[in-house]
Scaffold this active site. Structure first.
Site, PDB file in Angstrom:
ATOM      1  N   ASP A   8      33.723  96.818 -16.058  1.00 35.89           N
ATOM      2  CA  ASP A   8      32.898  97.053 -17.258  1.00 35.89           C
ATOM      3  C   ASP A   8      33.490  96.246 -18.411  1.00 35.89           C
ATOM      4  O   ASP A   8      34.620  95.765 -18.338  1.00 35.89           O
ATOM      5  CB  ASP A   8      32.878  98.550 -17.614  1.00 35.89           C
ATOM      6  N   SER A   9      32.722  96.145 -19.501  1.00 32.08           N
ATOM      7  CA  SER A   9      33.245  95.503 -20.702  1.00 32.08           C
ATOM      8  C   SER A   9      34.458  96.253 -21.247  1.00 32.08           C
ATOM      9  O   SER A   9      35.234  95.687 -22.002  1.00 32.08           O
ATOM     10  CB  SER A   9      32.160  95.477 -21.785  1.00 32.08           C
ATOM     11  N   GLY A  41      27.361  94.104 -25.394  1.00 33.98           N
ATOM     12  CA  GLY A  41      25.961  94.307 -25.753  1.00 33.98           C
ATOM     13  C   GLY A  41      25.476  93.427 -26.876  1.00 33.98           C
ATOM     14  O   GLY A  41      24.276  93.194 -27.023  1.00 33.98           O
ATOM     15  N   CYS A  72      28.362  98.287 -15.587  1.00 36.26           N
ATOM     16  CA  CYS A  72      27.967  97.883 -16.940  1.00 36.26           C
ATOM     17  C   CYS A  72      26.509  97.439 -16.873  1.00 36.26           C
ATOM     18  O   CYS A  72      26.165  96.510 -16.129  1.00 36.26           O
ATOM     19  CB  CYS A  72      28.856  96.721 -17.382  1.00 36.26           C
ATOM     20  N   ASN A  73      25.655  98.108 -17.627  1.00 37.04           N
ATOM     21  CA  ASN A  73      24.225  97.760 -17.629  1.00 37.04           C
ATOM     22  C   ASN A  73      24.010  96.348 -18.159  1.00 37.04           C
ATOM     23  O   ASN A  73      23.157  95.605 -17.668  1.00 37.04           O
ATOM     24  CB  ASN A  73      23.449  98.738 -18.511  1.00 37.04           C
ATOM     25  N   CYS A 190      23.707 102.874 -21.083  1.00 39.76           N
ATOM     26  CA  CYS A 190      24.967 102.135 -21.236  1.00 39.76           C
ATOM     27  C   CYS A 190      26.041 103.066 -20.698  1.00 39.76           C
ATOM     28  O   CYS A 190      26.029 104.267 -21.009  1.00 39.76           O
ATOM     29  CB  CYS A 190      25.210 101.815 -22.706  1.00 39.76           C
ATOM     30  N   THR A 191      26.968 102.526 -19.902  1.00 40.15           N
ATOM     31  CA  THR A 191      27.935 103.411 -19.237  1.00 40.15           C
ATOM     32  C   THR A 191      28.950 104.020 -20.211  1.00 40.15           C
ATOM     33  O   THR A 191      29.656 104.954 -19.852  1.00 40.15           O
ATOM     34  CB  THR A 191      28.670 102.661 -18.108  1.00 40.15           C
TER      35      THR A 191
HETATM   36  N1  DGL Z   1      29.145  99.713 -20.946  1.00 43.38           N
HETATM   37  C1  DGL Z   1      28.305  98.611 -21.049  1.00 43.38           C
HETATM   38  C2  DGL Z   1      26.880  98.866 -20.599  1.00 43.38           C
HETATM   39  O1  DGL Z   1      26.688  99.698 -19.732  1.00 43.38           O
HETATM   40  C3  DGL Z   1      28.430  97.651 -22.196  1.00 43.38           C
HETATM   41  C4  DGL Z   1      28.728  98.172 -23.538  1.00 43.38           C
HETATM   42  C5  DGL Z   1      29.118  97.009 -24.424  1.00 43.38           C
HETATM   43  O2  DGL Z   1      30.167  96.441 -24.155  1.00 43.38           O
HETATM   44  O3  DGL Z   1      28.348  96.665 -25.311  1.00 43.38           O
HETATM   45  O4  DGL Z   1      25.963  98.238 -21.044  1.00 43.38           O
END
Ligand code: DGL
Length: 268
Positions: A8-9, A41, A72-73, A190-191
């Site tokens: 993930d990010s 994002g 991560c979406n 978003c996770t």
């Molecule tokens: N957790 C991530 C997602 O599911 C990204 C959040 C981010 O870094 O902006 O989109």
């Protein structure tokens, strides 16, 4: 024993790792948080794709992963197709906002979606939404709210900012335009957001059901790996890696997953 990379990010993918640890206790997970480059994002698609490829290569070369969960979406939206082309032999499971489960759950047909700007602006998200609207047996209305800054605040565990942004975004969403169905289902797209679920649920009130993707993604990963439902295996502690502050990742894993594991630096 299989080794599965989870990426993930930042700390948000821990919400997916939590479900993976419950579903696949005998599996070795290597979790990579790209916290030095979070949030994704609000980055360009090219940037997110480049980071995703770089981290996948490192997990593959240095940690010998057999499969990858893109937890991560935003990275799934921008990079999963190319990633599958680059690693045709490796199973890759992505995460998408749970629009389909939400459509099945909603009674009013009014569904709110909280996600990053990058996810909501992606072609992949538009296809998913449009396909569902076109094929649903009854009218569906998705109201989408980009949540700039919310993942970053969750990343920092900055509770006042989480509260302020959560309030602003939920209020914007619940003010449905005249004539549209009331929102009774809220997709956490978003996770990072499951770690603010208590607040978001309180702001929405008891008539709104929150939906996230941790458990279905864990089930899908088990199916893809061909593993049985309950292996009964003793839990294997995950490896935690961060391109940012490893101690912040270890703290988040302790706080949200009850894990007492040190984190190491990810040099990607
Ligand atoms: N957790 C991530 C997602 O599911 C990204 C959040 C981010 O870094 O902006 O989109």
């Amino acid at each position: 024993m299989k080794t599965v990379g989870v990426f993930d990010s930042g700390v948000g993918g821990l919400s997916v790792l939590r479900a993976l640890l419950a579903e696949l206790p005998g599996t070795r997970f290597v979790y990579a948080a790209d916290s030095a480059h979070a949030p994704y994002g609000e980055r360009t698609a090219q940037d997110v794709s480049a980071r995703t490829h770089r981290i996948t290569a490192q997990l593959r070369e240095q940690h010998g992963i057999d499969a990858l969960v893109v937890a991560c979406n935003t990275a799934t939206a921008h990079a999963i197709d190319d990633l599958r082309k680059a690693y045709p032999e490796m199973p890759i499971v992505g995460v998408e906002p749970a629009l389909k489960p939400a459509a099945a759950l909603s009674r009013s047909g009014g569904i709110g979606v909280l996600a990053t700007r990058g996810t909501l602006q992606s072609a992949r998200f538009a296809q998913l939404r449009d396909r569902l609207v076109a094929t649903a047996p009854r009218p569906l209305q998705f109201s989408c709210q980009p949540c700039d800054g919310l993942a970053a605040a969750i990343e920092r565990h900055d509770l006042p900012t989480i509260e302020a942004l959560g309030t602003r975004y939920v209020q914007a969403l619940l003010q449905s335009p005249h004539g549209s169905p009331p929102i009774d289902t809220l997709v956490l797209g978003c996770t990072h957001y499951p770690f603010a679920a208590e607040l978001l649920g309180r702001l929405c009130g008891p008539d709104v059901t929150l939906v996230d993707t941790g458990v279905p993604v864990a089930r899908r990963t088990r199916e893809v790996l061909g593993l049985p439902v309950h292996s009964g295996a003793p839990a294997v502690p995950p490896v935690l890696l961060s391109s940012g502050q490893p101690s912040a990742l270890a703290d988040a894993a302790r706080r949200w997953l009850g894990l007492g594991v040190q984190a190491r630096a990810l040099a990607a």
